[in-house]
Scaffold this motif. Structure first.
Motif, PDB file in Angstrom:
ATOM      1  N   LEU A 112       0.828  -1.213   0.000  1.00 40.58           N
ATOM      2  CA  LEU A 112       0.000   0.000   0.000  1.00 40.58           C
ATOM      3  C   LEU A 112       0.860   1.260   0.000  1.00 40.58           C
ATOM      4  CD1 LEU A 112      -2.800  -1.134   2.461  1.00 40.58           C
ATOM      5  CD2 LEU A 112      -3.065  -0.659   0.018  1.00 40.58           C
ATOM      6  N   VAL A 113       1.969   1.228   0.729  1.00 44.36           N
ATOM      7  CA  VAL A 113       2.885   2.370   0.749  1.00 44.36           C
ATOM      8  C   VAL A 113       3.402   2.642  -0.663  1.00 44.36           C
ATOM      9  CG1 VAL A 113       5.177   3.124   1.520  1.00 44.36           C
ATOM     10  CG2 VAL A 113       3.558   2.174   3.165  1.00 44.36           C
ATOM     11  N   GLY A 114       3.785   1.580  -1.369  1.00 45.36           N
ATOM     12  CA  GLY A 114       4.263   1.749  -2.741  1.00 45.36           C
ATOM     13  C   GLY A 114       3.182   2.266  -3.667  1.00 45.36           C
ATOM     14  N   HIS A 115       2.004   1.670  -3.572  1.00 46.43           N
ATOM     15  CA  HIS A 115       0.882   2.055  -4.435  1.00 46.43           C
ATOM     16  C   HIS A 115       0.472   3.511  -4.224  1.00 46.43           C
ATOM     17  CE1 HIS A 115      -2.979   1.772  -6.530  1.00 46.43           C
ATOM     18  NE2 HIS A 115      -3.491   2.404  -5.488  1.00 46.43           N
ATOM     19  N   TYR A 116       0.219   3.875  -2.972  1.00 46.12           N
ATOM     20  CA  TYR A 116      -0.253   5.232  -2.705  1.00 46.12           C
ATOM     21  C   TYR A 116       0.848   6.270  -2.883  1.00 46.12           C
ATOM     22  CZ  TYR A 116      -4.819   3.578  -1.450  1.00 46.12           C
ATOM     23  OH  TYR A 116      -6.068   3.013  -1.520  1.00 46.12           O
ATOM     24  N   GLY A 117       2.092   5.879  -2.695  1.00 46.55           N
ATOM     25  CA  GLY A 117       3.193   6.792  -2.972  1.00 46.55           C
ATOM     26  C   GLY A 117       3.300   7.110  -4.454  1.00 46.55           C
ATOM     27  N   GLN A 118       3.151   6.073  -5.280  1.00 43.63           N
ATOM     28  CA  GLN A 118       3.191   6.295  -6.730  1.00 43.63           C
ATOM     29  C   GLN A 118       2.005   7.139  -7.183  1.00 43.63           C
ATOM     30  OE1 GLN A 118       3.346   2.380  -8.377  1.00 43.63           O
ATOM     31  NE2 GLN A 118       5.492   2.087  -7.838  1.00 43.63           N
ATOM     32  N   GLU A 119       0.842   6.853  -6.636  1.00 46.29           N
ATOM     33  CA  GLU A 119      -0.347   7.629  -6.989  1.00 46.29           C
ATOM     34  C   GLU A 119      -0.182   9.092  -6.584  1.00 46.29           C
ATOM     35  OE1 GLU A 119      -5.160   7.453  -6.236  1.00 46.29           O
ATOM     36  OE2 GLU A 119      -3.965   5.658  -5.866  1.00 46.29           O
ATOM     37  N   LEU A 120       0.398   9.323  -5.412  1.00 42.39           N
ATOM     38  CA  LEU A 120       0.651  10.682  -4.944  1.00 42.39           C
ATOM     39  C   LEU A 120       1.631  11.406  -5.872  1.00 42.39           C
ATOM     40  CD1 LEU A 120       0.435  12.888  -2.731  1.00 42.39           C
ATOM     41  CD2 LEU A 120       2.264  11.684  -1.515  1.00 42.39           C
ATOM     42  N   PHE A 121       2.718  10.735  -6.220  1.00 46.35           N
ATOM     43  CA  PHE A 121       3.715  11.368  -7.087  1.00 46.35           C
ATOM     44  C   PHE A 121       3.147  11.653  -8.470  1.00 46.35           C
ATOM     45  CE2 PHE A 121       7.576  11.975  -9.514  1.00 46.35           C
ATOM     46  CZ  PHE A 121       8.351  12.700  -8.637  1.00 46.35           C
ATOM     47  N   ALA A 122       2.191  10.848  -8.925  1.00 44.62           N
ATOM     48  CA  ALA A 122       1.585  11.051 -10.240  1.00 44.62           C
ATOM     49  C   ALA A 122       0.957  12.434 -10.356  1.00 44.62           C
ATOM     50  CB  ALA A 122       0.536   9.976 -10.511  1.00 44.62           C
ATOM     51  N   HIS A 123       0.441  12.967  -9.266  1.00 41.75           N
ATOM     52  CA  HIS A 123      -0.141  14.310  -9.296  1.00 41.75           C
ATOM     53  C   HIS A 123       0.909  15.367  -9.639  1.00 41.75           C
ATOM     54  CE1 HIS A 123      -3.960  12.927  -7.771  1.00 41.75           C
ATOM     55  NE2 HIS A 123      -3.360  12.379  -6.731  1.00 41.75           N
ATOM     56  N   LEU A 124       2.149  15.112  -9.249  1.00 42.66           N
ATOM     57  CA  LEU A 124       3.206  16.093  -9.490  1.00 42.66           C
ATOM     58  C   LEU A 124       3.613  16.159 -10.959  1.00 42.66           C
ATOM     59  CD1 LEU A 124       5.497  15.389  -6.407  1.00 42.66           C
ATOM     60  CD2 LEU A 124       3.805  17.200  -6.681  1.00 42.66           C
ATOM     61  N   TRP A 125       3.464  15.058 -11.692  1.00 44.89           N
ATOM     62  CA  TRP A 125       3.842  15.056 -13.108  1.00 44.89           C
ATOM     63  C   TRP A 125       3.097  16.140 -13.877  1.00 44.89           C
ATOM     64  CZ3 TRP A 125       8.066  12.809 -14.624  1.00 44.89           C
ATOM     65  CH2 TRP A 125       8.491  11.598 -14.087  1.00 44.89           C
ATOM     66  N   SER A 149      14.064  -0.536  -1.424  1.00 49.52           N
ATOM     67  CA  SER A 149      14.034   0.501  -2.456  1.00 49.52           C
ATOM     68  C   SER A 149      13.769  -0.115  -3.821  1.00 49.52           C
ATOM     69  CB  SER A 149      15.353   1.274  -2.458  1.00 49.52           C
ATOM     70  OG  SER A 149      16.440   0.387  -2.593  1.00 49.52           O
ATOM     71  N   GLU A 150      13.260   0.702  -4.715  1.00 49.90           N
ATOM     72  CA  GLU A 150      12.980   0.292  -6.089  1.00 49.90           C
ATOM     73  C   GLU A 150      14.303   0.090  -6.820  1.00 49.90           C
ATOM     74  OE1 GLU A 150       9.967  -0.215  -7.439  1.00 49.90           O
ATOM     75  OE2 GLU A 150       8.907   0.365  -5.618  1.00 49.90           O
ATOM     76  N   ASN A 151      14.385  -0.917  -7.667  1.00 47.59           N
ATOM     77  CA  ASN A 151      15.636  -1.197  -8.365  1.00 47.59           C
ATOM     78  C   ASN A 151      15.865  -0.314  -9.584  1.00 47.59           C
ATOM     79  OD1 ASN A 151      16.533  -3.194  -6.637  1.00 47.59           O
ATOM     80  ND2 ASN A 151      15.329  -4.756  -7.680  1.00 47.59           N
ATOM     81  N   ASP A 152      14.826   0.016 -10.318  1.00 52.05           N
ATOM     82  CA  ASP A 152      14.983   0.728 -11.576  1.00 52.05           C
ATOM     83  C   ASP A 152      14.150   2.010 -11.561  1.00 52.05           C
ATOM     84  OD1 ASP A 152      15.346   1.538 -14.174  1.00 52.05           O
ATOM     85  OD2 ASP A 152      14.378  -0.197 -15.086  1.00 52.05           O
TER      86      ASP A 152
END
Length: 192
Positions: A112-125, A149-152
């Motif tokens: 959930l941390v990964g999912h919601y973090g990515q969704e949050l960052f998507a707003h910044l794009w 941490s993410e590898n790529d």
């Protein structure tokens, strides 16, 4: 202050530097620290370890997740309120706090941390004029310790872009069609 300014590795504005470039610099230089992004809403913080994204968070739990995930439905409202208060104080995602207290399982919490973090960052794009600063730090906050941490970075960026909604980019499509080279005009028309 001057103490925090001394730790700033770089800073800028998305009107001049894209987030793709910023994230690639973090990866290439294998930086440790926090990318703080300021926009019209609460600041967003991206934590990086060895140039890899660890997690993205904000101190605004409402912004972090707009609808309550099914995992949190059975959580005591008092426990959830305390976890949200913790997030508003130090940015520790609600899911990590609840997993640390044994309220939810660790593996689903990290997903959930990964999912919601990515969704949050998507707003910044798609946000306009996002100010950012990368502050180097040898140690990240305690709540990031057990998060892998993410590898790529390229793969992570693509996954965040999948959360960008059509409504977010509608007003960004105002451009002169004549700027498009002729060899791509057919491709653009097919996409439209």
């Amino acid at each position: 202050g001057s103490a925090s300014a001394a730790k700033i590795f770089f800073s800028g504005d998305t009107d001049f530097v894209s987030f793709a470039r910023v994230l690639r610099i973090i990866a290439q230089k294998e930086l440790n620290g926090t990318l703080r992004c300021s926009w019209t809403k609460e600041d967003v913080e991206l934590y990086a370890r060895d140039g890899r994204v660890v997690l993205v968070t904000t101190r605004d739990a409402e912004l972090y997740y707009s609808e309550v995930p099914i995992t949190l439905v059975s959580i005591d409202p008092g426990d959830l309120a305390r976890a949200r208060a913790t997030q508003s104080q130090n940015g520790c995602p609600v899911f990590i706090t609840l997993a640390g207290e044994g309220r939810i399982l660790r593996h689903p919490a990290l997903q959930l941390v990964g999912h919601y973090g990515q969704e949050l960052f998507a707003h910044l794009w798609t946000a306009s004029q996002v100010r950012f600063a990368f502050e180097q730090a040898s140690d990240l906050p305690d709540f990031t310790r057990d998060v892998s941490s993410e590898n790529d970075i390229e793969d992570w960026m693509l996954r965040t872009l999948r959360f960008v909604e059509v409504e977010d980019v509608v007003d960004k499509t105002n451009y002169d069609v004549n700027w498009i080279p002729s060899y791509t005009r057919h491709g653009r028309e097919r996409v439209e």
